[in-house]
Design an enzyme around this catalytic site. Structure first.
Site, PDB file in Angstrom:
ATOM      1  N   HIS A 184      -3.745  -5.303   0.589  1.00  0.00           N
ATOM      2  CA  HIS A 184      -3.220  -5.658   1.830  1.00  0.00           C
ATOM      3  C   HIS A 184      -2.965  -7.292   2.030  1.00  0.00           C
ATOM      4  CE1 HIS A 184      -2.728  -1.720   4.034  1.00  0.00           C
ATOM      5  NE2 HIS A 184      -3.616  -1.299   3.047  1.00  0.00           N
ATOM      6  N   VAL A 193      -1.774 -14.062  32.563  1.00  0.00           N
ATOM      7  CA  VAL A 193      -1.128 -15.133  31.920  1.00  0.00           C
ATOM      8  C   VAL A 193       0.440 -14.600  31.558  1.00  0.00           C
ATOM      9  CG1 VAL A 193      -2.092 -14.182  29.714  1.00  0.00           C
ATOM     10  CG2 VAL A 193      -1.374 -16.793  29.973  1.00  0.00           C
ATOM     11  N   LYS A 201     -10.724  -2.210  18.282  1.00  0.00           N
ATOM     12  CA  LYS A 201      -9.302  -1.966  18.361  1.00  0.00           C
ATOM     13  C   LYS A 201      -8.578  -2.379  17.025  1.00  0.00           C
ATOM     14  CE  LYS A 201      -4.955  -2.604  20.439  1.00  0.00           C
ATOM     15  NZ  LYS A 201      -4.146  -3.035  21.373  1.00  0.00           N
ATOM     16  N   GLY A 203      -1.022 -12.695  38.557  1.00  0.00           N
ATOM     17  CA  GLY A 203      -2.021 -13.776  38.023  1.00  0.00           C
ATOM     18  C   GLY A 203      -2.456 -13.701  36.653  1.00  0.00           C
ATOM     19  N   CYS A 249       0.887  -1.158  -0.047  1.00  0.00           N
ATOM     20  CA  CYS A 249      -0.071   0.047   0.041  1.00  0.00           C
ATOM     21  C   CYS A 249       0.859   1.299  -0.022  1.00  0.00           C
ATOM     22  CB  CYS A 249      -0.998   0.191   1.181  1.00  0.00           C
ATOM     23  SG  CYS A 249      -2.376   1.145   0.949  1.00  0.00           S
ATOM     24  N   GLU A 251      -1.932  -8.902   4.207  1.00  0.00           N
ATOM     25  CA  GLU A 251      -2.013  -9.349   5.929  1.00  0.00           C
ATOM     26  C   GLU A 251      -3.391  -9.567   6.213  1.00  0.00           C
ATOM     27  OE1 GLU A 251      -1.636  -4.921   6.122  1.00  0.00           O
ATOM     28  OE2 GLU A 251      -1.240  -6.348   4.614  1.00  0.00           O
TER      29      GLU A 251
END
Length: 545
Positions: free
Chosen positions: A185, A243, A537, A241, A93, A187
């Site tokens: 794109h 991960v 997001k 606590g 791009c 991806e």
């Protein structure tokens, strides 16, 4: 810095590495994910990276997309030495336009029509090395476009390898050099055979060996940690606590045994009964040296009157380090005259690649940074610059969230810990918009407990990647018991995500959402209204601050 640091080989010294230079695209990280899924190790750096400062040579370079126009005065570019490395280069791009513009500034201009979403692309077989990018992929593909500017004139020395209805030069290749540009794109998952295109570039054109796999990570990282830490030094690390910190702690235990000391700080910003539950779970499943430190008064005192999100993160990060340095001295003193005697030199964090990327500015300017992550930019300057009593150790910083979960399973960590929702180091401090006060902490703590409890009761906890309740600084009018109330607005957020680099809001049933809202308003004093955040997001981030 210890000499051992110099001998501990980073991944790009072991694996063929494709370098991704970020030009500002919201999907740059997906290029890394596609490469790693192919077994090709990759790293992403801002486009401002100077090649002479890199210290290693990639087998290929990918220039990502971006929101700018290459002909604008403030357009991001790359070090010209990128094209003198003698390795293949692929522009995506904006990266495609940059390659063309460097060859001929008149070759890029605004298009007549914007091209967003899926479109059909014809592949042109030209009988040269340019055919290798689309080798074995047929005569046409359905690809995802997202651009207005485009290549309008083929630069000298280049050939056309793909076209669409609105992009005459949707794919270009240099006649003699391994330089390629594509306007779409690959991806993005909706691009047909996008991963195959990336595979052709990485493995066939760059010659990268697809030998990056999580099976090798543990042995390599344990070796690296032992070289780095040495035989005597001790390490302390924050655990929550979650991960990330749990996997990092387990790895350190495997590497240096009882010379690792885990510290759980109760900063007064934990969820309901969080400290007790985390201590019990870690004691049960990890068997590590664990100390609980009550820092609630110190944290809340320093946060009093502070409303700006970045300031809160910096205060929280700095206070953590202050407490850890105090704990380091205590551990050293207790270890005197024992077989564990040694200076505490290192501070362990469960920083992930997503944390680093989120704290990066693709233009190298603070104004472009999304936010300081509590595991990256939230640390005080003395820590990041190596001037603190403790040096930073981040063994997971090359991994994405899903890779960390897979690694945790390889280490034998119980699924109860692997599947636990993330909880940020700053805790509820970044889930309270505005000033953090004991009263507001208690309000959001109770609301969060109701929200998570009802998600568990509905049997959907494992479908949701992360969920929490937050408190807005504004208030709203409500009616409770025939009386007017003026209370806070509670914001609920729940997302699904593979790697935490992108996320989608979880789609609750309407009946469950209403039930959650009703319980929070009825049971939590101080809340008058409940709203649900449906922002993806990007453009949003998972945490509000």
């Amino acid at each position: 810095m210890s000499d051992a640091f110099e001998t501990a080989a980073p991944p790009h010294a072991t694996y063929d590495t494709v370098l991704v230079l970020d030009m500002g695209s919201q999907t740059s990280h997906l290029i890394l994910r596609r490469l790693r899924s192919l077994g090709v190790y990759s790293e992403m750096l801002p486009c401002t990276q100077k090649i002479k400062d890199l210290g290693w040579k990639p087998v290929g370079v990918i220039l990502s997309g971006g929101p700018s126009s290459v002909y604008a005065d403030d357009a991001p570019g790359v070090d010209p030495l990128v094209f003198e490395l003698g390795v293949p280069v692929l522009g995506v791009c904006y990266g495609n336009q940059l390659i063309a513009w460097r060859a001929n500034p008149k070759s890029v201009a605004p298009g007549v029509n914007r091209e967003y979403g899926e479109t059909q692309m014809a592949i042109h077989k030209i009988g040269t090395h340019g055919d290798r990018l689309f080798e074995g992929l047929g005569d046409s593909l359905n690809v995802v476009m997202s651009h207005f500017d485009k290549v309008v004139q083929l630069p000298d020395g280049f050939q056309t390898i793909a076209t669409t209805k609105n992009s005459e030069f949707a794919g270009i290749a240099h006649e003699t050099q391994p330089i390629f540009g594509i306007q779409f794109h690959p991806e993005i998952s909706h691009t047909e055979k996008g991963t195959d295109i990336i595979a052709n570039f990485a493995t066939k054109i760059c010659g990268a060996r697809p030998d990056w796999k999580m099976d090798d990570f543990s042995a390599r990282e344990i070796k690296r940690i032992r070289e780095l830490v040495g035989d005597k030094a001790q390490v302390i690390g924050a655990v929550s606590g979650g991960v990330d910190s749990t996997v990092a702690a387990k790895l350190m235990k495997e590497a240096i045994g009882d010379r690792f000391h885990a510290i759980l700080v109760d900063q007064g910003l934990m969820r309901l009964n969080e400290c007790e539950q985390v201590k019990e779970t870690l004691d049960k499943h990890l068997g590590i040296n664990l100390t609980v430190v009550d820092g609630s008064e110190l944290f809340l005192g320093r946060l009093a009157g502070v409303t700006e999100p970045e300031a809160k993160r910096k205060i929280i990060g700095g206070t953590f380090i202050d407490l850890f340095e105090i704990e380091a001295l205590r551990i050293e003193k207790e270890a005197e005259n024992t077989d564990r005697a040694g200076k505490v030199e290192w501070f362990l964090q469960g920083t992930l690649y997503a944390d680093i990327v989120e704290s990066l500015s693709f233009k190298g300017a603070a104004s472009s940074t999304i936010k300081s992550h509590h595991n990256a930019g939230g640390l005080p300057a003395r820590m990041q610059n190596g001037e603190a009593q403790l040096k930073l150790l981040e063994p997971l910083r090359e991994l994405f969230k899903d890779e960390v979960r897979a690694f945790g399973r390889q280490l034998g960590i119980h699924e109860e810990l692997i599947g636990r929702h993330p909880f940020p180091g700053p805790g509820l401090g970044i889930r309270i918009i505005g000033e953090v006060t004991p009263e507001r902490v208690e309000i959001v703590r109770k609301a969060d407990h109701i929200f998570i409890s009802m998600i568990r009761e509905a049997g959907i906890y494992d479908e949701v990647t992360q969920a929490y309740a937050a408190l807005d600084s504004s208030r709203a009018v409500g009616v409770q018991g025939d009386a007017r109330v003026y209370g806070y607005i509670c914001i609920l957020r729940a997302v699904t995500s593979l790697d935490m680099m992108s996320a989608e809001p979880y789609e609750f049933t309407w009946s469950l959402m209403k039930a959650i809202s009703r319980r929070i308003v009825n049971e939590v004093d101080g809340i008058a209204r409940v709203v649900y955040d449906t922002t993806s997001k990007p453009p949003g981030t998972i945490e509000l601050e």
